[in-house]
Design an enzyme around this catalytic site. Structure first.
Site, PDB file in Angstrom:
ATOM      1  N   LYS A  30      50.809  22.945  75.127  1.00 32.87           N
ATOM      2  CA  LYS A  30      50.979  23.827  76.282  1.00 32.87           C
ATOM      3  C   LYS A  30      51.903  24.980  75.968  1.00 32.87           C
ATOM      4  CE  LYS A  30      52.167  20.502  79.284  1.00 32.87           C
ATOM      5  NZ  LYS A  30      53.593  20.584  79.003  1.00 32.87           N
TER       6      LYS A  30
ATOM      7  N   LYS B  72      62.448  21.969  69.053  1.00 32.98           N
ATOM      8  CA  LYS B  72      62.546  22.949  70.138  1.00 32.98           C
ATOM      9  C   LYS B  72      63.876  23.695  70.116  1.00 32.98           C
ATOM     10  CE  LYS B  72      58.940  21.083  73.018  1.00 32.98           C
ATOM     11  NZ  LYS B  72      58.503  20.411  74.243  1.00 32.98           N
TER      12      LYS B  72
ATOM     13  N   LYS C 242      49.558  20.488  66.508  1.00 32.64           N
ATOM     14  CA  LYS C 242      48.811  19.897  67.619  1.00 32.64           C
ATOM     15  C   LYS C 242      48.588  20.943  68.711  1.00 32.64           C
ATOM     16  CE  LYS C 242      51.861  18.055  71.096  1.00 32.64           C
ATOM     17  NZ  LYS C 242      51.068  18.596  72.189  1.00 32.64           N
TER      18      LYS C 242
END
Ligand code: ATP
Ligand code: MG
Length: 335
Positions: free
Chosen positions: A199, A114, A196
């Protein structure tokens, strides 16, 4: 005593991976005779670790709580609340930072991924959020954390911190372990099966959101990436797109993905079956969501009661941790 706990970060929209990997296992674990044994919370503090829109975080917090109830999380049989409503989370976070190494958090895979993707300044909280997650877990004497594969490393950190704290300052925390849900532990993005379902995926990704209209769900599944092989078989390593569709089908209808593969001769047929199965699971959930969303006072009431119940469990843990680590009590000892 056994207690399991899962957090949902309102940093995007909930998808079918969250339903299969987290929401359904919680709903299945709930117990009328021990409503505090399953803990589900909206981890709104974790939504502040990346660039965020304040109004959207607030709106999604309520949306997530409403979706969790719609998916069968029953406040009479489990504990449901919003993380920031229970001040003990941030209080224990700091104490645990004093028992965590910088190197330990710097090497977390999610931090590397991230922080690497960020264009703006990386927030310090992105580095330390696994410690807040350890606090989330340890506050409640959690024994089991049902998580998808992506969160395993963070549960390992919570274990390590609990063990170190207990060894250094005396027995204070239960030591948790991660448990993987049995079927489809990690559903993948249907357009990018190497990733994967997530969100925080960019718009236009192959993510099946819980509140997507049935027609939109069908369109997304129809455009799912497969491969050029002629048959339908479950080969996750070499044919991840098809394997993911079979895993989705298995998650919705039950059964085993490898066995389900034998029932199809082509991808068109498989995709139609997956679309029907996904819509059959999500349409009733959306119906319940709409009913609950029409009465936000009810959901707010559930969250208020949940925060009070959560605090009653968390406050004694924080008190014990403060005592153990060397802080003076704000009240003279009793008796
Ligand atoms: P983000 O991209 O913000 O990390 P996410 O979709 O990974 O979002 P989380 O809030 O990290 O969602 O996780 C919520 C729960 O859903 C966790 O228990 C997580 O393990 C589970 N989960 C997330 N994605 C999947 C997936 N694709 N398949 C199965 N379970 C998943
Ligand atoms: Mg995640």
């Amino acid at each position: 005593m056994s207690r399991n706990l899962t957090g949902f970060t309102p940093s995007g929209r909930l998808h079918i991976g969250n339903l299969v990997g987290a929401m359904r296992p919680i709903a299945a674990a709930q117990r009328a005779d021990d409503p505090d044994a399953t803990v589900a919370f909206i981890s709104d503090l974790h939504a502040l670790t990346l660039d965020h829109d304040p109004a959207l975080v607030r709106e999604r917090t309520l949306e997530f709580a409403t979706l969790l109830i719609a998916a069968g999380i029953d406040p009479e049989r489990s504990l449901l609340f919003v993380q920031s409503h229970v001040a003990e989370h941030t209080e224990l976070h700091y104490l645990l930072e004093c028992a965590t190494g910088f190197g330990e958090v710097r090497r977390m895979i999610q931090f590397k991924e991230k922080s690497g993707r960020q264009e703006q300044q990386v927030r310090l909280s992105l580095l330390t959020y696994p410690v807040l997650m350890a606090a989330d877990i340890l506050l409640y004497g959690t024994t089991e954390v049902p998580v998808g594969a992506d969160q395993r490393q963070h549960v390992e950190l919570a274990r390590a911190v609990a063990e170190r704290f207990n060894a250094r300052y005396g027995p204070t925390f239960a030591v948790p372990r991660a448990v993987l849900p049995p079927v489809a532990p990690r559903l993948r993005d249907v357009f990018r099966p190497e990733e994967k379902m997530s969100k925080s995926a960019p718009p236009g990704s192959g993510v099946l959101h819980l509140l997507d209209e049935p027609a939109a769900l069908r369109r997304t599944i129809a455009r799912a990436v497969t491969d050029s092989a002629a048959d339908v078989a479950y080969e996750p390593e070499t044919r991840p797109g098809v394997a993911n569709l079979l895993a989705l089908l298995a998650a919705c209808t039950g059964g085993d993905p490898a066995e389900l593969a034998g029932g199809f001769t082509g991808y068109g047929e498989l995709k139609r079956a997956v679309a029907d199965a996904v819509v059959a699971v999500l349409e009733p959930l959306q119906q319940r969501y709409a009913e609950l969303a029409a009465d936000p006072g009810y959901v707010h009431g559930v969250l208020r009661d949940g925060a009070a119940r959560a605090s009653a469990i968390a406050a004694p843990t924080v008190r014990a941790a403060k005592q153990a680590i060397g802080l003076m009590a704000d009240q003279p000892p009793q008796g």
